[in-house]
Design an enzyme around this catalytic site. Structure first.
Site, mmCIF file in Angstrom:
data_model
loop_
_atom_site.group_PDB
_atom_site.id
_atom_site.type_symbol
_atom_site.label_atom_id
_atom_site.label_comp_id
_atom_site.label_asym_id
_atom_site.label_seq_id
_atom_site.Cartn_x
_atom_site.Cartn_y
_atom_site.Cartn_z
ATOM 1 N N SER A 103 -5.532 3.848 -2.226
ATOM 2 C CA SER A 103 -5.222 2.809 -3.207
ATOM 3 C C SER A 103 -3.734 2.709 -3.508
ATOM 4 O O SER A 103 -3.305 1.775 -4.173
ATOM 5 C CB SER A 103 -5.972 3.083 -4.514
ATOM 6 O OG SER A 103 -5.583 4.339 -5.053
ATOM 7 N N ASN A 140 -2.861 -2.511 -7.760
ATOM 8 C CA ASN A 140 -2.443 -1.374 -8.584
ATOM 9 C C ASN A 140 -0.975 -1.465 -8.986
ATOM 10 O O ASN A 140 -0.587 -0.943 -10.031
ATOM 11 C CB ASN A 140 -2.714 -0.060 -7.857
ATOM 12 C CG ASN A 140 -4.172 0.343 -7.938
ATOM 13 O OD1 ASN A 140 -4.864 -0.001 -8.888
ATOM 14 N ND2 ASN A 140 -4.651 1.060 -6.938
ATOM 15 N N HIS A 174 -7.953 -1.246 1.993
ATOM 16 C CA HIS A 174 -8.273 -0.787 0.644
ATOM 17 C C HIS A 174 -9.389 -1.625 0.051
ATOM 18 O O HIS A 174 -9.188 -2.766 -0.366
ATOM 19 C CB HIS A 174 -7.016 -0.856 -0.237
ATOM 20 C CG HIS A 174 -7.259 -0.417 -1.644
ATOM 21 N ND1 HIS A 174 -6.545 -0.906 -2.715
ATOM 22 C CD2 HIS A 174 -8.159 0.467 -2.181
ATOM 23 C CE1 HIS A 174 -6.987 -0.351 -3.830
ATOM 24 N NE2 HIS A 174 -7.955 0.481 -3.537
ATOM 25 N N GLU A 181 -7.626 -5.189 0.423
ATOM 26 C CA GLU A 181 -6.200 -5.253 0.742
ATOM 27 C C GLU A 181 -6.002 -4.673 2.138
ATOM 28 O O GLU A 181 -6.413 -3.542 2.411
ATOM 29 C CB GLU A 181 -5.382 -4.448 -0.271
ATOM 30 C CG GLU A 181 -5.324 -5.055 -1.654
ATOM 31 C CD GLU A 181 -4.543 -4.196 -2.641
ATOM 32 O OE1 GLU A 181 -3.884 -4.768 -3.512
ATOM 33 O OE2 GLU A 181 -4.606 -2.944 -2.535
#
Length: 656
Positions: free
Chosen positions: A123, A195, A144, A156
């Site tokens: 992540s 994130n 991801h 992702e």
């Protein structure tokens, strides 16, 4: 190698992410080898897949045969050589520790086929650094998934410094085969997209409380009910695990510098092992009710601070060529459930105002997290936003819906799949513009309305945004009137309107569907008016329109019980015109709309007007019917219909 050459996928790790990825891959038709370090772990992961597939079948999201077939495609193994020996794609989903992941790749490299592509589900960790453990840096990327992989749409796809485009193309194609939406991250950067936006936002929320500028209640009220995020910042931290967020922050701090220094308010929680929901206590106490976020504690100062930090992160991603504004907005909406993308939100707030907020805070605190990146200053100096200047596009730019045209059918798609296509005030505005546009277009003979994705036509009103400000009565009255007026435009449109319902059709979504002339639904659809469960009533015309369709007794049953009804039952009630197999809904709804579009537009227009007028005043309806009947006798369409009937041909009506 292209996607058709990928037959076997090895998933390394059978934990929550690993078994979820394995299940998604198996459902997509790939042979899956799921591996973990011992028999107990891998068996537990396999059992979780079996349970999840059973739940999907129980909810009619897949058939029992599909569930059985998917499970048969999963092989649980422990020896790494057995897992990867004939794999075409190897997806690593082991714990988020750089040393652990490097050890795994060093081991896998010795047994994997030369052609196999490696993908890490990390992540936040460096794809480049991980790839350099292997001999195939160019065939190594990030893939991801978001938790839980079975439900979350986003993947992702991250490029390392050595990754070639063919690898990224392949992994994106695999993600699409899995039914996911891939978003490419063009450059390896800590936190990637979601994130990188979400974790600093959580950190800033903590700093605001730590430094006494706001309370937890004010921050969470602002993020949840003003910014419209799915949860308050502290509520989300508890849900994800405070330790998880701190771990990502520590990595960002190490790589990117002091702007990402974790707030002591967060690290103290980790030190005390009060990590959120999973430990029973975090910022909220989950053994005594959990998060109770007030809707009336919104703070403008908190809002500006959070938006400013978020805009700075977006500017950093774009300026460093990690991703463009479209990709960032798509990723954050799908991966974090934002009602709108952060770039759009920042543009709406004004980049000049957000830059001013950053500069003021940086001068006052000297904190690096408020140091504006160069690209943000460049945009403000140029008078532009993340999506360009104000005069760039004079056309209609919908955010919550989209319009497609297929022949004579105007197709409106409710396009908030990350929020179950819930209806916000913005969507009401856009729906009003859309139906005005289509109803006024002579080339459009019918309108079809569907929801994006297969989970929901619309799961109802966006109650969260409606609750902002503590539910002001005057605002709520205006919101009710806006919904009634907007939906009324569809009901009164001169062209036939078809609702294609797939998945949830609840609350405001069901009220919207009552305005269609015909409704067709998939077998898995669930319909209902749950407003009484919230202490509300249907406020967008549902108390009136529903009784005209199913009768007053049935309407009261549906509203008073607040139950959910299966599609077949609603067909028996007369609410649905037709129920079709799940995989046939899209084609059948468009087929019906096209059939109606081929009908006589003048006759259709007057028929709708007469029926609408006659609902509460039969005499008025009969008068419109008589007048229309007379006018239709003198139309070209009538002659076309008669001639076609006499010659046993299909009429071609022109609306004249």
């Amino acid at each position: 190698m292209d996607v058709d050459d990928v037959e076997t996928i090895a998933v390394l790790g059978a934990g929550n992410m690993g078994h979820g990825i394995a299940e998604v891959a198996a459902l997509a038709g790939f042979e899956v080898h799921m591996r973990d370090i011992n028999e107990e772990f891998v068996r537990k992961g396999y059992d979780q897949i079996e349970w999840s597939l059973g739940k999907l079948a129980e909810k009619d999201q897949i058939s029992e045969a599909e569930a059985d077939a998917a499970l048969e495609r999963v092989t649980a193994v422990v020896p790494v050589e057995d897992a990867v020996a004939d794999a075409d794609l190897i997806v690593e989903a082991v714990p988020e520790k750089m040393d652990i992941k490097k050890d795994v790749y060093a081991d896998v490299e010795a047994h994997a086929p030369d052609h196999a592509v490696f993908a890490s589900n990390t992540s936040s960790l460096s794809i480049t650094e991980l790839s350099e453990v292997t001999d195939r840096e160019e065939r190594f990327c990030g893939m991801h998934f978001f938790n839980p992989p079975v439900r979350m749409q986003l993947v992702e796809v991250i490029s390392g410094a050595h990754t070639d485009d063919a690898t990224l193309d392949l992994v994106e194609d695999v993600a699409e085969r899995m039914g996911k939406t891939p978003v490419r991250v063009r450059k390896d950067s800590p936190g990637f997209i979601v994130n990188r936006v979400l974790v600093p936002l959580m950190n800033e929320a903590a700093w605001l409380v730590h430094e006494g500028e706001a309370t937890i209640e004010e921050v969470d009220s602002t993020t949840k009910y003003d910014l419209g995020l799915p949860m308050g910042s502290f509520e989300l931290a508890d849900q994800v695990g405070i330790d998880v967020g701190v771990h990502v922050l520590e990595y960002m701090h190490e790589v990117l510098g002091d702007a990402y220094e974790p707030c002591p308010l967060l690290t103290e929680k980790v030190d005390n092992e009060t990590l959120g929901k999973k430990t029973g206590e975090g910022f909220y106490d989950y053994e005594n009710g959990g998060a109770d976020v007030p809707s009336d504690a919104v703070s403008e100062d908190v809002k500006h601070a959070l938006l400013a930090v978020m805009a700075n992160e977006v500017a950093g991603l774009i300026g460093n060529d990690v991703a463009d504004a479209d990709a960032i907005d798509k990723a954050v909406k799908l991966g974090a459930g934002f009602p709108d993308g952060p770039a759009k939100m920042a543009d709406a707030a004004g980049l000049d105002a957000l830059l001013e907020t950053l500069d003021e805070r940086h001068e006052a605190t000297e904190a690096e997290r408020y140091a504006a990146v160069d690209y943000l200053r460049e945009l403000v100096d140029a008078g532009e936003g993340f999506y360009g200047g104000d005069d760039e596009d004079d056309g209609v730019d919908f955010e919550t819906i989209r319009i497609e045209r297929d022949g004579k059918v105007g197709h409106i798609v409710l396009d908030r799949p990350h929020r179950m296509n819930t209806i916000s005030g913005e969507m009401l505005d856009e729906l009003g513009v859309a139906i005005d546009d289509l109803d006024g277009d002579d080339d459009v003979r019918a309108v079809l309305v569907t929801g994006e994705g297969d989970r929901a036509f619309s799961a109802g009103a966006d109650v969260q945004s409606m609750a902002a400000g503590g539910g002001d009565p005057l605002h709520s009255v205006e919101l009710s009137r806006k919904g009634q007026s907007t939906f009324g435009k569809f009901e009164a449109a001169d062209v036939p309107v078809v609702a294609g319902i797939d998945g949830y059709c609840l609350g405001g979504g069901m009220e919207f569907s009552t305005c269609a002339d015909m409704r067709i639904a998939s077998e898995r659809s669930e319909l209902g008016q749950p407003e009484h469960n919230l202490g509300l009533l249907p406020g967008w015309g549902g108390t009136q329109r529903l009784r005209h369709i199913v009768g007053e007794g049935r309407a009261k049953e549906i509203i008073f019980t607040a139950d959910r009804y299966e599609a077949e039952e609603m067909e028996r009630y007369g609410f649905l015109n037709e129920v079709v197999a799940n995989d046939e809904l899209e084609d059948r709804a468009m087929e019906l709309a096209k059939d109606l579009a081929a009908g006589p537009p003048v006759a259709q227009r007057y028929t709708k007007r007469a029926m609408l007028a006659g609902r509460d005043d039969t005499d008025a309806g009969l008068e419109i019917e008589a007048q229309a009947f007379g006018q239709l006798m003198n139309t070209d369409d009538l002659m076309e219909g008669v001639m076609a009937f006499m010659s046993n041909e299909e009429p071609e009506f022109e609306g004249k």
